[in-house]
Design a protein around this motif. Structure first.
Motif, short mmCIF file in Angstrom:
data_model
loop_
_atom_site.label_atom_id
_atom_site.label_comp_id
_atom_site.label_asym_id
_atom_site.label_seq_id
_atom_site.Cartn_x
_atom_site.Cartn_y
_atom_site.Cartn_z
N LEU A 158 -8.52 -8.73 5.25
CA LEU A 158 -9.01 -7.43 4.81
C LEU A 158 -8.17 -6.91 3.65
N ILE A 159 -8.82 -6.18 2.75
CA ILE A 159 -8.14 -5.56 1.61
C ILE A 159 -8.46 -4.08 1.62
N PHE A 160 -7.45 -3.22 1.48
CA PHE A 160 -7.63 -1.78 1.44
C PHE A 160 -7.19 -1.26 0.08
N THR A 161 -8.06 -0.48 -0.54
CA THR A 161 -7.79 0.08 -1.86
C THR A 161 -7.74 1.60 -1.77
N PRO A 162 -6.63 2.25 -2.18
CA PRO A 162 -6.61 3.72 -2.19
C PRO A 162 -7.45 4.25 -3.34
N VAL A 163 -8.32 5.23 -3.04
CA VAL A 163 -9.24 5.72 -4.07
C VAL A 163 -9.15 7.22 -4.29
N PHE A 164 -8.47 7.95 -3.39
CA PHE A 164 -8.47 9.41 -3.52
C PHE A 164 -7.25 9.99 -2.82
N ASP A 165 -6.45 10.77 -3.54
CA ASP A 165 -5.30 11.46 -2.95
C ASP A 165 -5.69 12.88 -2.56
N TYR A 166 -5.17 13.35 -1.44
CA TYR A 166 -5.44 14.72 -1.03
C TYR A 166 -4.31 15.23 -0.15
N GLU A 167 -4.33 16.52 0.10
CA GLU A 167 -3.32 17.17 0.94
C GLU A 167 -3.97 17.78 2.17
N LEU A 168 -3.37 17.57 3.32
CA LEU A 168 -3.81 18.26 4.53
C LEU A 168 -3.21 19.65 4.57
N VAL A 169 -4.02 20.65 4.92
CA VAL A 169 -3.53 22.03 5.00
C VAL A 169 -3.98 22.65 6.32
N LEU A 170 -3.29 23.71 6.71
CA LEU A 170 -3.70 24.49 7.87
C LEU A 170 -4.76 25.49 7.42
N VAL A 171 -5.85 25.57 8.15
CA VAL A 171 -6.94 26.49 7.82
C VAL A 171 -6.91 27.66 8.81
N VAL A 172 -6.85 28.88 8.28
CA VAL A 172 -6.82 30.08 9.12
C VAL A 172 -7.86 31.07 8.60
N GLY A 173 -8.23 32.01 9.45
CA GLY A 173 -9.13 33.06 9.03
C GLY A 173 -8.42 34.06 8.12
N ASN A 174 -9.20 34.85 7.41
CA ASN A 174 -8.62 35.80 6.45
C ASN A 174 -7.74 36.84 7.10
N ASP A 175 -7.92 37.13 8.38
CA ASP A 175 -7.12 38.14 9.07
C ASP A 175 -5.97 37.54 9.88
N HIS A 176 -5.79 36.23 9.79
CA HIS A 176 -4.75 35.59 10.60
C HIS A 176 -3.37 35.87 10.01
N PRO A 177 -2.37 36.15 10.84
CA PRO A 177 -1.02 36.46 10.35
C PRO A 177 -0.39 35.33 9.53
N LEU A 178 -0.74 34.08 9.81
CA LEU A 178 -0.14 32.96 9.08
C LEU A 178 -0.66 32.85 7.66
N ARG A 179 -1.67 33.63 7.33
CA ARG A 179 -2.20 33.58 5.98
C ARG A 179 -1.12 33.94 4.95
N ASN A 180 -0.19 34.75 5.32
CA ASN A 180 0.77 35.30 4.37
C ASN A 180 2.07 34.50 4.27
N VAL A 181 2.20 33.41 5.04
CA VAL A 181 3.43 32.62 4.95
C VAL A 181 3.32 31.61 3.81
N GLU A 182 4.46 31.25 3.23
CA GLU A 182 4.45 30.28 2.12
C GLU A 182 4.07 28.90 2.62
N TYR A 183 4.61 28.52 3.77
CA TYR A 183 4.25 27.27 4.43
C TYR A 183 4.57 27.43 5.90
N ILE A 184 3.87 26.67 6.73
CA ILE A 184 4.07 26.82 8.17
C ILE A 184 5.15 25.87 8.66
N LEU A 185 5.81 26.26 9.73
CA LEU A 185 6.77 25.44 10.44
C LEU A 185 6.16 25.05 11.79
N PRO A 186 6.65 24.01 12.45
CA PRO A 186 6.08 23.61 13.74
C PRO A 186 6.02 24.76 14.74
#
Length: 297
Positions: A158-186
Protein backbone atom coordinates in the motif's frame (compact mmCIF):
# COMPACT_ATOMS: atom_id res chain seq x y z
CA UNK A 1 -8.79 -34.64 -6.76
CA UNK A 2 -11.19 -31.98 -5.48
CA UNK A 3 -11.58 -29.04 -7.87
CA UNK A 4 -12.87 -25.81 -6.33
CA UNK A 5 -14.86 -23.64 -8.73
CA UNK A 6 -15.98 -20.03 -8.53
CA UNK A 7 -19.66 -20.99 -8.53
CA UNK A 8 -19.02 -23.15 -5.45
CA UNK A 9 -17.84 -20.07 -3.58
CA UNK A 10 -20.79 -18.02 -4.84
CA UNK A 11 -23.27 -20.62 -3.59
CA UNK A 12 -21.55 -20.93 -0.20
CA UNK A 13 -21.51 -17.14 0.18
CA UNK A 14 -25.18 -16.68 -0.76
CA UNK A 15 -26.47 -19.51 1.44
CA UNK A 16 -24.51 -18.10 4.39
CA UNK A 17 -25.72 -14.54 3.66
CA UNK A 18 -29.41 -15.43 3.27
CA UNK A 19 -29.59 -18.15 5.91
CA UNK A 20 -31.85 -20.42 3.88
CA UNK A 21 -31.85 -22.28 0.56
CA UNK A 22 -35.08 -20.63 -0.55
CA UNK A 23 -33.79 -17.08 -0.15
CA UNK A 24 -30.39 -17.96 -1.59
CA UNK A 25 -32.02 -19.63 -4.61
CA UNK A 26 -33.89 -16.41 -5.36
CA UNK A 27 -30.66 -14.40 -5.21
CA UNK A 28 -28.92 -16.90 -7.50
CA UNK A 29 -31.84 -17.09 -9.97
CA UNK A 30 -32.30 -20.81 -9.27
CA UNK A 31 -35.18 -22.92 -8.06
CA UNK A 32 -34.96 -24.26 -4.54
CA UNK A 33 -34.68 -27.91 -5.74
CA UNK A 34 -31.92 -26.90 -8.18
CA UNK A 35 -29.97 -25.21 -5.43
CA UNK A 36 -30.44 -28.19 -3.08
CA UNK A 37 -29.03 -30.42 -5.81
CA UNK A 38 -26.11 -28.03 -6.33
CA UNK A 39 -25.36 -28.00 -2.59
CA UNK A 40 -25.20 -31.82 -2.50
CA UNK A 41 -23.09 -31.88 -5.66
CA UNK A 42 -20.55 -29.42 -4.20
CA UNK A 43 -20.01 -31.59 -1.12
CA UNK A 44 -19.60 -34.70 -3.28
CA UNK A 45 -17.24 -32.96 -5.69
CA UNK A 46 -15.09 -31.47 -2.92
CA UNK A 47 -15.24 -34.58 -0.76
CA UNK A 48 -16.02 -32.71 2.46
CA UNK A 49 -19.11 -31.74 4.45
CA UNK A 50 -19.74 -28.01 4.12
CA UNK A 51 -23.10 -27.70 5.88
CA UNK A 52 -24.96 -29.42 8.66
CA UNK A 53 -28.66 -29.08 9.35
CA UNK A 54 -29.99 -27.48 12.52
CA UNK A 55 -33.77 -27.58 12.22
CA UNK A 56 -34.61 -25.84 8.96
CA UNK A 57 -31.34 -23.96 8.81
CA UNK A 58 -28.05 -24.88 7.18
CA UNK A 59 -25.04 -24.19 9.38
CA UNK A 60 -21.50 -24.16 8.05
CA UNK A 61 -19.05 -26.80 9.23
CA UNK A 62 -15.45 -25.87 10.00
CA UNK A 63 -14.54 -26.56 6.36
CA UNK A 64 -17.54 -24.53 5.21
CA UNK A 65 -16.57 -21.57 7.37
CA UNK A 66 -13.06 -21.63 5.88
CA UNK A 67 -14.51 -21.72 2.36
CA UNK A 68 -16.81 -18.79 3.21
CA UNK A 69 -13.79 -16.78 4.36
CA UNK A 70 -12.06 -17.67 1.09
CA UNK A 71 -15.15 -16.64 -0.90
CA UNK A 72 -15.31 -13.26 0.85
CA UNK A 73 -11.69 -12.61 -0.14
CA UNK A 74 -11.66 -13.98 -3.70
CA UNK A 75 -15.07 -13.13 -5.15
CA UNK A 76 -14.54 -9.31 -4.99
CA UNK A 77 -11.25 -9.83 -6.84
CA UNK A 78 -12.98 -11.89 -9.54
CA UNK A 79 -15.58 -9.13 -9.91
CA UNK A 80 -12.86 -6.48 -10.09
CA UNK A 81 -10.97 -8.45 -12.77
CA UNK A 82 -14.11 -8.84 -14.89
CA UNK A 83 -14.98 -5.17 -14.41
CA UNK A 84 -11.52 -4.07 -15.53
CA UNK A 85 -11.54 -6.41 -18.55
CA UNK A 86 -14.93 -5.09 -19.61
CA UNK A 87 -13.65 -1.53 -19.33
CA UNK A 88 -10.64 -2.36 -21.47
CA UNK A 89 -12.86 -4.10 -24.05
CA UNK A 90 -15.22 -1.12 -24.24
CA UNK A 91 -12.47 1.48 -24.28
CA UNK A 92 -13.69 2.97 -20.99
CA UNK A 93 -11.50 4.59 -18.36
CA UNK A 94 -13.01 2.78 -15.39
CA UNK A 95 -14.78 3.20 -12.07
CA UNK A 96 -12.95 4.81 -9.17
CA UNK A 97 -14.20 3.26 -5.92
CA UNK A 98 -13.41 5.46 -2.92
CA UNK A 99 -13.65 4.22 0.66
CA UNK A 100 -14.11 6.76 3.45
CA UNK A 101 -12.38 6.33 6.80
CA UNK A 102 -13.04 9.89 7.87
CA UNK A 103 -16.47 11.11 8.97
CA UNK A 104 -15.91 14.85 8.40
CA UNK A 105 -14.12 14.38 5.03
CA UNK A 106 -17.20 14.14 2.80
CA UNK A 107 -17.40 17.87 2.18
CA UNK A 108 -13.69 17.93 1.31
CA UNK A 109 -14.19 14.97 -1.05
CA UNK A 110 -17.08 16.71 -2.80
CA UNK A 111 -14.84 19.67 -3.52
CA UNK A 112 -12.38 17.29 -5.20
CA UNK A 113 -14.77 14.95 -7.02
CA UNK A 114 -16.87 17.55 -8.82
CA UNK A 115 -14.03 19.14 -10.84
CA UNK A 116 -12.31 15.74 -11.23
CA UNK A 117 -15.35 14.34 -13.06
CA UNK A 118 -15.17 17.24 -15.47
CA UNK A 119 -11.54 16.37 -16.20
CA UNK A 120 -12.31 12.66 -16.62
CA UNK A 121 -15.73 12.42 -18.33
CA UNK A 122 -15.42 8.65 -18.86
CA UNK A 123 -14.69 7.87 -15.22
CA UNK A 124 -17.43 7.16 -12.67
CA UNK A 125 -16.86 7.65 -8.95
CA UNK A 126 -18.41 5.35 -6.36
CA UNK A 127 -18.06 6.31 -2.68
CA UNK A 128 -18.33 3.39 -0.27
CA UNK A 129 -19.47 4.64 3.14
CA UNK A 130 -19.54 1.21 4.76
CA UNK A 131 -15.74 1.23 4.97
CA UNK A 132 -15.65 3.95 7.62
CA UNK A 133 -12.89 3.04 10.10
CA UNK A 134 -12.13 -0.32 8.50
CA UNK A 135 -10.85 0.59 5.08
CA UNK A 136 -7.39 -1.03 5.10
CA UNK A 137 -8.91 -4.48 4.67
CA UNK A 138 -11.17 -3.24 1.89
CA UNK A 139 -8.17 -1.75 0.08
CA UNK A 140 -6.11 -4.92 0.44
CA UNK A 141 -9.06 -7.07 -0.71
CA UNK A 142 -9.65 -4.98 -3.86
CA UNK A 143 -13.07 -3.82 -2.73
CA UNK A 144 -12.07 -0.16 -3.08
CA UNK A 145 -9.38 1.62 -5.13
CA UNK A 146 -8.65 4.64 -2.91
CA UNK A 147 -8.93 5.03 0.85
CA UNK A 148 -9.46 8.49 2.36
CA UNK A 149 -8.04 8.48 5.88
CA UNK A 150 -6.39 10.84 8.40
CA UNK A 151 -4.65 7.90 10.08
CA UNK A 152 -2.87 5.65 7.56
CA UNK A 153 -1.75 2.19 8.62
CA UNK A 154 1.30 1.42 6.51
CA UNK A 155 1.26 -2.14 5.19
CA UNK A 156 3.24 -3.87 2.48
CA UNK A 157 1.73 -3.28 -0.93
CA UNK A 158 0.00 0.00 0.00
CA UNK A 159 1.05 3.58 -0.69
CA UNK A 160 -0.33 6.60 1.22
CA UNK A 161 -0.02 10.11 -0.17
CA UNK A 162 -0.74 13.21 1.99
CA UNK A 163 -3.00 15.58 0.05
CA UNK A 164 -4.41 18.09 2.54
CA UNK A 165 -3.18 19.67 5.78
CA UNK A 166 -5.65 20.85 8.41
CA UNK A 167 -5.99 21.68 12.09
CA UNK A 168 -8.34 20.10 14.60
CA UNK A 169 -10.15 22.66 16.77
CA UNK A 170 -12.63 22.62 19.63
CA UNK A 171 -16.09 23.72 18.50
CA UNK A 172 -18.27 25.58 21.03
CA UNK A 173 -21.47 27.56 20.89
CA UNK A 174 -21.37 31.35 20.77
CA UNK A 175 -22.40 31.60 24.44
CA UNK A 176 -19.93 29.02 25.75
CA UNK A 177 -17.36 30.33 28.27
CA UNK A 178 -14.47 28.64 26.42
CA UNK A 179 -15.12 30.86 23.43
CA UNK A 180 -13.00 33.58 24.99
CA UNK A 181 -9.87 31.55 25.80
CA UNK A 182 -6.80 31.77 23.55
CA UNK A 183 -6.42 27.99 23.56
CA UNK A 184 -7.85 25.20 25.67
CA UNK A 185 -6.00 23.05 28.17
CA UNK A 186 -6.97 19.45 29.05
CA UNK A 187 -8.50 20.58 32.37
CA UNK A 188 -10.92 22.83 30.48
CA UNK A 189 -12.79 19.69 29.34
CA UNK A 190 -13.15 17.99 32.73
CA UNK A 191 -16.73 19.22 33.17
CA UNK A 192 -17.69 19.14 29.48
CA UNK A 193 -19.80 16.77 27.40
CA UNK A 194 -17.63 15.87 24.43
CA UNK A 195 -19.60 15.02 21.31
CA UNK A 196 -17.74 12.73 18.90
CA UNK A 197 -18.37 10.53 15.91
CA UNK A 198 -19.00 6.84 16.72
CA UNK A 199 -15.31 5.94 16.71
CA UNK A 200 -13.24 4.09 19.34
CA UNK A 201 -11.40 6.53 21.60
CA UNK A 202 -8.05 5.08 20.50
CA UNK A 203 -8.75 6.59 17.07
CA UNK A 204 -9.76 10.02 18.33
CA UNK A 205 -6.88 12.51 18.47
CA UNK A 206 -8.53 14.63 21.17
CA UNK A 207 -8.09 11.62 23.48
CA UNK A 208 -4.80 10.14 22.27
CA UNK A 209 -2.90 13.40 21.72
CA UNK A 210 -4.49 15.72 24.28
CA UNK A 211 -6.55 14.29 27.12
CA UNK A 212 -5.01 10.89 27.84
CA UNK A 213 -1.40 12.15 28.13
CA UNK A 214 -2.69 14.56 30.81
CA UNK A 215 -4.64 11.79 32.58
CA UNK A 216 -7.92 13.66 32.05
CA UNK A 217 -11.31 12.57 30.66
CA UNK A 218 -14.39 14.66 29.85
CA UNK A 219 -17.38 14.46 32.15
CA UNK A 220 -19.34 12.66 29.45
CA UNK A 221 -18.90 11.49 25.85
CA UNK A 222 -21.79 11.38 23.39
CA UNK A 223 -21.48 9.75 19.98
CA UNK A 224 -23.35 11.23 17.01
CA UNK A 225 -22.85 10.08 13.43
CA UNK A 226 -24.19 13.11 11.54
CA UNK A 227 -22.14 16.30 11.43
CA UNK A 228 -25.19 18.57 11.15
CA UNK A 229 -26.84 17.09 14.26
CA UNK A 230 -23.54 17.28 16.13
CA UNK A 231 -23.24 21.00 15.38
CA UNK A 232 -26.87 21.69 16.29
CA UNK A 233 -26.18 20.11 19.67
CA UNK A 234 -23.06 22.27 20.10
CA UNK A 235 -24.94 25.39 19.04
CA UNK A 236 -27.58 24.78 21.72
CA UNK A 237 -25.05 24.23 24.49
CA UNK A 238 -25.46 20.45 24.78
CA UNK A 239 -21.74 19.82 24.49
CA UNK A 240 -18.54 20.62 22.60
CA UNK A 241 -16.96 18.84 19.64
CA UNK A 242 -13.62 18.50 17.87
CA UNK A 243 -13.60 18.97 14.10
CA UNK A 244 -11.33 20.17 11.30
CA UNK A 245 -11.07 23.97 11.30
CA UNK A 246 -11.93 24.18 7.59
CA UNK A 247 -15.17 22.29 8.21
CA UNK A 248 -16.16 24.57 11.09
CA UNK A 249 -15.54 27.61 8.90
CA UNK A 250 -17.83 26.18 6.20
CA UNK A 251 -20.62 25.47 8.69
CA UNK A 252 -20.24 28.64 10.77
CA UNK A 253 -22.67 30.75 8.67
CA UNK A 254 -25.43 28.18 9.29
CA UNK A 255 -24.83 27.64 13.00
CA UNK A 256 -23.83 29.75 15.98
CA UNK A 257 -20.35 28.32 16.36
CA UNK A 258 -16.90 29.35 17.45
CA UNK A 259 -13.61 27.44 17.12
CA UNK A 260 -10.85 27.40 19.73
CA UNK A 261 -7.29 26.15 19.31
CA UNK A 262 -6.54 22.88 21.12
CA UNK A 263 -3.43 23.32 23.26
CA UNK A 264 -0.69 25.87 22.86
CA UNK A 265 0.59 24.31 19.63
CA UNK A 266 -2.72 23.02 18.23
CA UNK A 267 -3.33 19.58 16.69
CA UNK A 268 -2.13 19.37 13.08
CA UNK A 269 -3.50 16.61 10.85
CA UNK A 270 -3.37 15.48 7.22
CA UNK A 271 -5.76 13.70 4.89
CA UNK A 272 -4.07 10.79 3.12
CA UNK A 273 -5.15 8.91 0.01
CA UNK A 274 -4.14 5.26 0.09
CA UNK A 275 -3.88 2.94 -2.92
CA UNK A 276 -2.35 -0.40 -3.90
CA UNK A 277 1.14 -0.45 -5.44
CA UNK A 278 -0.17 -2.72 -8.19
CA UNK A 279 -2.52 0.02 -9.44
CA UNK A 280 0.26 2.38 -10.49
CA UNK A 281 -0.62 1.88 -14.16
CA UNK A 282 -4.17 3.21 -13.68
CA UNK A 283 -3.80 6.76 -14.92
CA UNK A 284 -7.22 7.97 -13.80
CA UNK A 285 -6.47 6.80 -10.25
CA UNK A 286 -3.02 8.42 -10.15
CA UNK A 287 -4.51 11.61 -11.59
CA UNK A 288 -7.17 11.71 -8.85
CA UNK A 289 -4.45 11.73 -6.18
CA UNK A 290 -2.44 14.36 -8.07
CA UNK A 291 -5.57 16.47 -8.61
CA UNK A 292 -6.57 16.19 -4.92
CA UNK A 293 -3.14 17.47 -3.93
CA UNK A 294 -3.28 20.40 -6.39
CA UNK A 295 -6.80 21.58 -5.65
CA UNK A 296 -6.06 22.00 -1.93
CA UNK A 297 -2.79 23.93 -2.28
Amino acid sequence: MAILERNHLMIIQEVAREGSLTAAATRLNLTQPALSHAVRKIEIQLGVKIWRREGRSLVLTQAGAWLLSLANRLLPQFSLAEERLEQFANGERGILRIGMECHPCYQWLLNVVSPYLERWPKVDVDVRQKFQFGGIGALLNNEIDILVTPDPIHKQGLIFTPVFDYELVLVVGNDHPLRNVEYILPEHLINETLITYPVPTERLDIFTQFLQPAGIAPRQQKQIETTDIMLVMVEHGRGVAVLPKWLVEEYAPRFGLHSVQIGKCGIAKQIFLGRRETDEELQYLADFIKFASEINT
